[in-house]
Write an enzyme that holds these catalytic residues in place. Structure first.
Site, mmCIF file in Angstrom:
data_model
loop_
_atom_site.group_PDB
_atom_site.id
_atom_site.type_symbol
_atom_site.label_atom_id
_atom_site.label_comp_id
_atom_site.label_asym_id
_atom_site.label_seq_id
_atom_site.Cartn_x
_atom_site.Cartn_y
_atom_site.Cartn_z
ATOM 1 N N CYS A 12 16.621 -47.341 -55.701
ATOM 2 C CA CYS A 12 17.118 -46.277 -54.740
ATOM 3 C C CYS A 12 18.519 -47.130 -54.159
ATOM 4 O O CYS A 12 19.040 -48.086 -54.879
ATOM 5 C CB CYS A 12 16.305 -46.254 -53.597
ATOM 6 S SG CYS A 12 15.889 -47.855 -52.637
ATOM 7 N N HIS A 41 11.198 -56.377 -53.948
ATOM 8 C CA HIS A 41 9.903 -56.797 -54.642
ATOM 9 C C HIS A 41 9.957 -56.371 -55.940
ATOM 10 O O HIS A 41 9.307 -55.408 -56.541
ATOM 11 C CB HIS A 41 8.694 -56.131 -53.854
ATOM 12 C CG HIS A 41 8.442 -56.790 -52.503
ATOM 13 N ND1 HIS A 41 7.942 -56.209 -51.713
ATOM 14 C CD2 HIS A 41 9.087 -58.156 -52.255
ATOM 15 C CE1 HIS A 41 7.673 -57.002 -50.572
ATOM 16 N NE2 HIS A 41 8.356 -58.239 -50.792
ATOM 17 N N GLU A 126 8.533 -55.755 -44.404
ATOM 18 C CA GLU A 126 9.182 -54.376 -43.786
ATOM 19 C C GLU A 126 8.087 -54.387 -42.503
ATOM 20 O O GLU A 126 8.716 -54.189 -41.406
ATOM 21 C CB GLU A 126 9.303 -53.395 -44.345
ATOM 22 C CG GLU A 126 9.834 -51.957 -43.533
ATOM 23 C CD GLU A 126 9.859 -51.024 -44.208
ATOM 24 O OE1 GLU A 126 9.859 -49.728 -43.500
ATOM 25 O OE2 GLU A 126 9.775 -50.809 -45.573
ATOM 26 N N THR A 167 8.957 -47.325 -44.215
ATOM 27 C CA THR A 167 9.650 -46.559 -45.142
ATOM 28 C C THR A 167 9.032 -46.054 -46.466
ATOM 29 O O THR A 167 9.236 -45.067 -47.223
ATOM 30 C CB THR A 167 10.952 -47.019 -45.236
ATOM 31 O OG1 THR A 167 11.154 -48.129 -45.927
ATOM 32 C CG2 THR A 167 11.864 -47.157 -44.130
ATOM 33 N N SER A 225 5.288 -54.705 -55.017
ATOM 34 C CA SER A 225 6.016 -53.592 -54.647
ATOM 35 C C SER A 225 5.295 -52.245 -53.917
ATOM 36 O O SER A 225 4.443 -51.917 -54.421
ATOM 37 C CB SER A 225 6.810 -53.118 -55.765
ATOM 38 O OG SER A 225 7.412 -51.827 -55.578
ATOM 39 N N SER A 226 5.527 -52.257 -52.691
ATOM 40 C CA SER A 226 4.911 -51.201 -52.064
ATOM 41 C C SER A 226 5.006 -49.668 -52.657
ATOM 42 O O SER A 226 3.929 -49.036 -52.967
ATOM 43 C CB SER A 226 5.217 -51.081 -50.545
ATOM 44 O OG SER A 226 4.344 -49.967 -49.904
ATOM 45 N N ASN A 227 6.225 -49.054 -52.732
ATOM 46 C CA ASN A 227 6.275 -48.184 -53.199
ATOM 47 C C ASN A 227 5.792 -47.864 -54.523
ATOM 48 O O ASN A 227 5.313 -46.796 -54.953
ATOM 49 C CB ASN A 227 7.843 -47.605 -53.071
ATOM 50 C CG ASN A 227 8.714 -48.521 -54.264
ATOM 51 O OD1 ASN A 227 8.964 -47.879 -55.289
ATOM 52 N ND2 ASN A 227 9.230 -49.542 -53.968
ATOM 53 N N SER A 269 12.545 -50.348 -56.861
ATOM 54 C CA SER A 269 12.995 -51.649 -56.908
ATOM 55 C C SER A 269 13.178 -52.334 -58.424
ATOM 56 O O SER A 269 13.400 -53.265 -58.761
ATOM 57 C CB SER A 269 12.319 -52.855 -55.954
ATOM 58 O OG SER A 269 10.957 -52.676 -56.271
#
Length: 313
Positions: A12, A41, A126, A167, A225-227, A269
């Protein structure tokens, strides 16, 4: 077997900006450069930067006087920022501008004494940085991660509340939690625009489209990595098998037994080189060339920090 690629996928604008900042700072100052927490991450990105002379630290006392320090894309608390500013350090901020937007919302609520409910994941950097923007003891900031958290939450004044969102949180899950918050606290106020970033929203929508056209989904991303984890969860919720893979070598050939169409995507990421390596690995198992699904073209670009522009002249 066919390979279908989600669109959009991978980096992103916030991640690209953070990496760009670090690479420019290394070019200007030379190594070592210190980064508070992992910049993003992803283990491939972190190891690549480490090989270029980046030292990742968690505690500010680990940074020697006179050194250069960069805040990660996840942002930091006011206390961390104050600690760094009290030292003889050169500071650059790689916090994603969309995270900074959330920080500003919390700071405004803190200034006004409005109690704030943060929808996010416990222990995520975050979230820690966002909570650290609130310092008004007359109010309060509370973290909720589930519907159960909402029903058990105790606040001081139910008529003086606002909510914000991490986010990279799940779009669907945040929507359900917000509905519950509005049901429990009818006077609660939300942000003018949703806090979940465009890239998170776009990648989650792309995975929905991918699952409709494939038999299995592989998400390229690191375990922290959260997303990326949200993408796996979303794919699994459709009933399709889905796996989080850090790199091509994580793929098990037995996953592909009876599979006709393989879906591949990547977290915000994860660099494209990892996706290319996954495609090659799948082709070694007999898959055909990859096709990209139709999707949303992202044109977002974030500017570099002002003080880096000055140094770079």
């Amino acid at each position: 077997m066919r390979i279908l690629l989600a669109n959009p996928r991978g980096f992103c604008a916030g991640v690209e900006r953070a990496i760009n900042i670090v690479e420019k700072v290394i070019a200007i100052y030379g190594p070592p450069i210190y980064v508070r927490h992992e910049l993003v991450h992803n283990s491939y990105v972190v190891n690549t930067l480490r090989n270029q002379g980046v030292v990742f630290i968690e505690q500010i006392h680990e940074v020697p006087d006179g050194a250069v320090i960069i805040f990660s894309a996840h942002g930091v608390s006011k206390a961390i920022r104050k600690e760094v500013q009290s030292r003889n350090l050169t500071i650059f901020d790689a916090t994603c501008p969309l995270v900074t937007k959330v920080h500003m919302e919390v700071a405004r609520a803190s200034h006004k004494g409005i109690e704030t409910i943060l929808i996010g994941h416990y222990g995520h950097p975050e979230v820690e940085g966002t909570i650290g923007q609130y310092n008004n003891t007359d109010g309060g900031i509370y973290l909720v991660e589930s519907l159960e958290d909402v029903w058990q939450l105790k606040v001081k004044n139910k008529n003086n509340l606002c909510f914000i969102t991490q986010t990279t949180f799940s779009v669907d899950k945040s929507s359900a939690i917000i509905d519950a918050l509005r049901q429990r606290f009818p006077f609660i106020k939300g942000p003018h625009k949703q806090d979940i970033c465009y890239a998170t929203t776009n990648r989650q929508e792309a995975v929905r489209n991918l699952t409709m056209a494939t038999d299995i989904v592989l998400v390229v991303g690191s375990k922290n990595s959260s997303n990326s984890n949200r993408l796996v969860e979303l794919a699994q919720q459709t009933g399709k098998p889905a796996y989080l893979i850090d790199c091509a070598s994580d793929i098990k050939e037995n996953w592909l037994q009876g599979i006709n169409i393989i879906g591949v995507t990547a977290g915000a990421s994860a660099p494209n080189i990892l996706v290319l390596q996954v495609i090659l690995k799948l082709q070694s198992f007999g898959a055909e060339s990859a096709e990209e699904l139709r999707g949303y073209e992202e044109k977002m670009i974030f500017d570099l920090p002002r003080n880096l522009h000055v140094v770079n002249k």
